[in-house]
Design an enzyme around this catalytic site. Structure first.
Site, PDB file in Angstrom:
ATOM      1  N   CYS A 105       2.146  13.239  37.295  1.00  0.00           N
ATOM      2  CA  CYS A 105       1.273  12.473  36.401  1.00  0.00           C
ATOM      3  C   CYS A 105       0.895  13.393  35.245  1.00  0.00           C
ATOM      4  CB  CYS A 105       0.044  11.945  37.146  1.00  0.00           C
ATOM      5  SG  CYS A 105      -1.046  13.218  37.794  1.00  0.00           S
ATOM      6  N   ARG A 106      -0.251  13.208  34.660  1.00  0.00           N
ATOM      7  CA  ARG A 106      -0.665  14.052  33.542  1.00  0.00           C
ATOM      8  C   ARG A 106      -1.098  15.438  34.018  1.00  0.00           C
ATOM      9  NH1 ARG A 106      -5.536  15.253  31.013  1.00  0.00           N
ATOM     10  NH2 ARG A 106      -5.330  15.768  28.821  1.00  0.00           N
TER      11      ARG A 106
END
Length: 160
Positions: A105-106
């Site tokens: 993800c981020r």
């Protein structure tokens, strides 16, 4: 008689411990280290599942050979799809329970959530890259796809 019961108990517990160890050996650690993730990205040996939203992916994503975007809110339901439905929906082969899967993800929070959901569905060989895209870009700015920038460059060229 007590000796026989004791010996049987020890043998039973020893066998159970060996069985538990075998099950544990089949599981992967929750986190995949940077160097191992780099190998996965370049080789395609595991499916990299990006759990960010599509607009985030449009900005920048890891340039992995075996990659798919499945937003976090869809992870559980997507992993329960038939192989055909998964491929029809996401354009890649659905991982089996025995396949290596890496969530990203981020920054690592959503990928950990996705990992826990996948492990709950018996995807025991799944992991997550704790550094997320922020960590990946900091270490490998050359191994990313920036679709938004590419599309804007193409649009500007078309305007002239």
């Amino acid at each position: 008689m007590r000796t026989i019961i004791f010996i049987i108990s020890v043998l039973f517990l020893h066998g159970k411990c060996e069985q538990d160890q075998t099950i544990q050996d089949e599981k992967r650690p929750f986190e995949i280290p940077l160097l191992e993730f780099e190998s996965v990205v370049k080789s395609g040996n595991a499916l990299v599942i990006d759990v960010r939203e599509p607009d985030e992916v449009y900005e920048v994503r890891v340039d992995a050979k075996n990659y798919v975007n499945v937003p976090l809110k869809q992870v559980g339901s997507s992993l329960q799809l038939s192989a055909g439905e998964f491929e029809k929906t996401y354009g890649v082969k659905k991982p089996s329970l025995d396949d290596d899967v890496v969530f990203i993800c981020r920054s690592g929070k959503r990928s950990l959530t996705a990992l826990k959901e996948a492990r709950g569905l018996a995807f025991e060989r799944s992991q997550h890259f704790v550094g997320g895209h922020l960590g990946w870009i900091a270490n490998h700015p050359d191994l990313v796809v920036r679709e938004k920038e590419e599309n804007e460059k193409t649009r500007r060229k078309d305007e002239f």
